[in-house]
Motif scaffolding. Structure first.
Motif, short mmCIF file in Angstrom:
data_model
loop_
_atom_site.label_atom_id
_atom_site.label_comp_id
_atom_site.label_asym_id
_atom_site.label_seq_id
_atom_site.Cartn_x
_atom_site.Cartn_y
_atom_site.Cartn_z
N PRO A 167 17.67 9.21 15.56
CA PRO A 167 16.56 9.65 16.03
C PRO A 167 16.54 11.00 16.96
O PRO A 167 15.49 11.44 17.25
N PRO A 168 17.84 11.43 17.07
CA PRO A 168 17.95 12.76 18.19
C PRO A 168 16.95 13.76 17.49
O PRO A 168 16.95 14.12 16.46
N PRO A 228 26.05 5.17 20.39
CA PRO A 228 25.86 3.60 20.14
C PRO A 228 24.81 3.08 20.43
O PRO A 228 24.50 1.79 20.08
N CYS A 229 23.55 3.96 20.93
CA CYS A 229 22.60 3.27 21.43
C CYS A 229 21.56 3.22 20.19
O CYS A 229 20.93 2.04 20.13
N HIS A 230 21.33 4.22 19.54
CA HIS A 230 20.26 4.08 18.31
C HIS A 230 20.92 4.62 17.20
O HIS A 230 20.26 5.01 16.44
N ASP A 231 22.18 4.29 16.88
CA ASP A 231 22.87 4.78 15.67
C ASP A 231 22.62 6.22 15.22
O ASP A 231 22.64 6.50 13.88
N THR A 260 20.97 13.80 22.52
CA THR A 260 19.87 14.53 23.18
C THR A 260 18.86 13.54 22.48
O THR A 260 17.52 13.99 22.92
N HIS A 261 19.00 12.23 22.34
CA HIS A 261 17.91 11.34 22.41
C HIS A 261 17.48 10.70 23.34
O HIS A 261 16.67 11.03 24.26
N LEU A 262 18.29 9.71 24.14
CA LEU A 262 17.93 9.29 25.39
C LEU A 262 19.26 9.22 26.27
O LEU A 262 19.43 8.21 27.07
N SER A 263 20.17 10.14 26.15
CA SER A 263 21.18 10.53 26.96
C SER A 263 22.43 9.36 27.16
O SER A 263 22.98 9.27 28.02
N CYS A 264 22.39 8.78 26.00
CA CYS A 264 23.51 7.86 25.94
C CYS A 264 24.58 8.96 25.71
O CYS A 264 24.49 9.81 25.36
N ARG A 265 26.05 8.41 25.80
CA ARG A 265 27.16 9.12 25.65
C ARG A 265 27.64 9.00 24.13
O ARG A 265 27.91 8.06 23.52
#
Lengths: 164, 415, 218
Positions: free
Chosen positions: A140-141, A124-127, A106-111
């Motif tokens: 951060p989500p 994996p994007c922002h831990d 829900t943060h930046l749409s990584c899976r």
């Protein structure tokens, strides 16, 4: 000469200026506005989607472990038919309770993916990490994982895909 | 800023100019030296570092970990520190303010102080920002999770080789080493199902690459073929499926001409006195005919793994009998010639003929025979050394392979 | 020969141009001052190699990746042309940024060069924009997912975010439409704006002269 001109009388110089401004504006607007909408028009089409996606037999999902189910939907993007892939984590808590989470962070749409040994969905994007119920553990989500509606018909699980 | 200050600046600048040089040629010379140094660096980077190979974009492979270009990494890393509800502050407000601040710099910093020691506040703010950017970039690089190594085929040749490898692992069990199909044996759930040939002209002439890729991707679930694409829960990426399709097309479609640089050396026909090596001949035969069952993660293979020279000699429940130097009673040789291994006491079949459904081409069996009789050389050099010395005469074998091998199509691209 | 030059000069004003542009007195400067023209040099290299790349490159999801592969493996010196373009982009970002820091450090953005600074910031942003749009064009995993997240970041703006995202992508998804418009931005729109801005920037640099290294009393 212009100093003598009264407010009601337009001299040649003033007339030329007005005509130039007027014609220039017309040309600018006639090319400019269509140009802008030409550029942004794909963004204006709101797409709606409302589908029940069959996700296989309910029995194939193990109890207590989120299991990834992938499906694709084909749609037109401009002139191209392209397939869009979706990932759903199906969690069967007991015989009755089924939850289906989108695997899009829900943060930046990584899976996100389920890590059994950490009992968490990790991005994996922002831990970021979500717990088994999709709630944010840390990172951060802004809100929990999105949930899909589900239904069961004849032992088959269906997932409600709704967009737009 | 008043007129006096302007005048003072102009005076200073005039003095500086008088002590200065001509733009042409002095400044241009210096600029050119710098540009040339950069040019050398550029050509050096292009030549010696190159560009990392990446697989083709695959919207269905959501396991890929997104990373922006390195000069945006600091921004990306910065977002880790912004809580989600305030995400837009980190993505829009702060970068937006930074850009506006940069634009308006000359309009709010109107002092005429130019020497850096007298502008400590400004310089230190900029210094902190730059250090933070560098720090965040370094942190982002350091915390980037290791990506799984994926092989990327950059040429048709590599693609075909990759496709052959993948075909050998994923397809051979049901479709056969040469796509000939037949009755499936030893595959759970599909035992006894008959598969039609996928390498026939009918198939090759009427299925486009897209169709073949789609079938591999989605499977033909009504016929029993499971999906292989990641999008449908299978193991293969889009690029890998395309490699398999390329392999099929270049190997089985007799209308197609392989680009000359892509032609893969074909296995030579069997000749008397030839000594094959593992490295060249045997590994290829094994890969296409045996490896799909004899690999890690498969059951019912007596734990006999055939992925490398090492494995082929040292694994398996019957390791001491599988390959015996110079002895054609080796289980491998017996089974590939159609002689099941029987339990000496009960007469029960311990190991079936191999491959289960159909024996290999006679040439391949001969190669195995020569290889075993010559004590299984690994490298070409060893094999050539053995070829110089007379070959041991084969003992009369118990039984020759009677079954005719598949005539068409053959194992190698003969384009 | 001399007559021919005279004839041309009378009509083109070559001597005037020479006197105005090249034969000017400028302050003594150090090596940091070479990064402006180094950036221009790199930008020109990007233009030249970029034009070469368009000879084979096809901006469509079906062919983009393969056409790049062909440039790298099938065309003689394709690896060099693309290699220079690839690394040139990174170096350009570096030189432009250090150039900006140099101008900041020597206070060169102050009177009378305020507007030069503004055009310079525009050029810096254009460089980043070229980097962002160019990154998608090879249509490989890296570029696809980086652009996916990059456009997603732009989409987080409150209120208008969703709209911005759809404008950038040309729809809700990253698709053939996105690739086509990124290509258009990368090779036409941004370079056109950049050329105008570079022209203004250079005009100002010539008109106002190169800034000098400020002394302790300034």
């Amino acid at each position: 000469m212009s100093k003598k001109t009264s407010a009601t009388h337009i001299d040649r110089r003033g007339f030329v200026k007005i005509v130039i401004t007027f014609l220039g504006t017309i040309m600018g607007v006639v090319i400019g506005l269509p140009g802008i909408s030409y550029f942004i028009s794909p963004a204006l089409k709101a797409e709606k989607k409302d589908d029940w996606i069959p996700a296989g037999e309910l029995e194939s999902y193990p109890l207590g472990t989120p299991t990834l189910f992938n499906f694709t939907q084909t749609k037109m993007n401009g002139w191209e038919r392209s397939s869009q892939s979706y990932g759903v984590y199906v969690l069967r808590e007991d015989e009755k309770k089924i939850t289906a989470f989108s695997n899009v962070c829900t943060h930046l749409s990584c899976r996100v993916s389920w890590k059994e040994d950490e009992k968490a969905y990790l991005c994996p994007c922002h831990d970021a990490a979500f717990d088994i119920q999709g709630e944010v553990i840390h990172g951060p989500p802004p809100h929990p994982l999105d949930e899909y509606q589900t239904k069961i018909e004849d032992g088959t699980l269906y997932i409600h895909l709704q967009e737009g | 800023m008043n007129e006096e200050q302007k005048k003072a600046y102009k005076k200073k600048y005039k003095e500086a100019k008088q002590e200065g040089v001509r733009f042409w040629p002095h400044i241009i010379y210096k600029d050119l030296l710098m540009s040339f140094a950069i040019f050398l660096l550029l050509v050096g980077l292009a030549t010696f570092v190159g560009i990392p190979l990446e697989p083709k974009a695959d919207p269905s492979d959501s396991s890929y970990i997104p990373r922006p270009e390195w000069y945006f990494l600091f921004l990306f890393e910065f977002l880790k520190f912004i809580p989600g509800q305030l995400e837009w502050v980190g993505t829009v407000v702060i970068p937006g303010l930074a850009i506006v601040a940069l634009f308006l710099l000359p309009f709010y910093d109107k002092s005429q102080v130019r020497f850096w020691k007298k502008r400590k506040i400004g310089i230190s703010i900029m210094g902190v920002i730059v250090l933070a950017m560098v720090g965040l970039t370094v942190r982002a690089v350091a915390t980037t999770p290791e990506m799984e190594e994926t092989t990327v085929a950059s040429s048709v040749r590599e693609q075909v080789v990759q496709g052959e490898d993948l075909y050998s692992v994923h397809c051979v069990e049901c479709h056969g080493p040469d796509g000939e199909g037949g009755e499936i044996q030893g595959v759970e759930g599909l035992e006894g199902v008959t598969v039609k040939s996928i390498s026939s002209r009918d198939e090759m002439y009427t299925r486009s690459d897209e169709t073949l890729a789609a079938i591999t991707n989605y499977g033909q679930q009504d016929l029993g073929m499971p999906p292989y694409g990641l999008a449908y829960g299978g193991p293969l990426t889009k690029a890998e499926i395309e490699a398999i399709v390329a392999f099929m097309r270049y190997t089985w479609d007799d209308r197609i001409e392989l680009p000359p640089e892509a032609v893969i050396a074909t296995l030579p026909a069997w000749e008397e006195g030839f000594v094959p090596s593992y490295e060249v001949e045997i590994s290829r035969i094994v890969k296409r005919n045996c490896f799909s069952c004899h690999r890690p993660g498969k059951d019912d293979n007596n734990n006999y793994l055939m992925g490398s020279y090492e494995e082929i000699l040292t694994t398996g429940d019957n390791v001491e009998n599988n390959l015996i130097p110079g002895d054609l009673n080796s289980y491998v040789y017996q089974t590939i010639t159609g002689n099941p291994i029987l339990d000496p006491d009960t007469g029960e079949v311990l190991i079936h003929q191999m491959p289960l459904t159909k024996l290999m081409k006679e040439d391949y069996i001969k190669m195995f025979e020569a290889w075993i009789l010559n004590d299984m050389p690994e490298t070409v050099e060893e094999a050539e050394a053995l070829m110089a010395t007379p070959t041991p005469t084969p003992e009369p074998t118990t039984e020759e392979a009677t079954e005719e091998p598949a005539t068409e199509p053959t194992i190698t691209p003969e384009g | 020969m001399e007559n021919a030059f005279k004839w041309l000069d009378e009509r083109l004003g070559l001597n005037e141009i020479y006197a105005e542009v090249l034969d000017r007195q400028v302050p003594k400067v150090n090596w940091w001052f070479t990064l402006g023209s180094a950036s221009l040099f790199l930008a020109i290299m990007q233009g030249v190699t970029g034009i070469f790349l368009t000879i084979y490159y096809v901006p469509s999801p079906d062919h983009a990746y393969d056409s790049i592969n062909y440039i790298m493996n099938g065309v003689q010196f394709g690896w060099l042309i693309r290699g220079i373009h690839h690394w040139g982009a990174s170096l350009l970002v570096v030189t432009v940024f250090i150039h900006l820091l140099r101008v900041f450090f020597y206070g060169a953005y102050k009177y009378p060069r305020e507007f030069t600074w503004v055009t310079g910031v525009v050029l810096f942003l254009l460089t980043l924009g070229m980097g962002f749009t160019g990154y998608l064009l090879p249509w490989n995993q890296r570029s696809f997912w980086a652009t996916m997240v990059g456009t997603e970041i732009a989409g987080t703006a409150p209120g208008v975010g969703g709209f911005i995202l759809r404008v950038l992508r040309g729809g809700t998804d990253l698709s053939a439409v996105t690739l086509a418009r990124f290509f258009s931005m990368h090779i036409w729109i941004l370079p056109a704006v950049a050329m105008l801005t570079v022209g203004t920037h250079l005009y100002l640099v010539i008109r106002l002269g190169i800034s000098h290294i400020p002394g302790e009393d300034e």
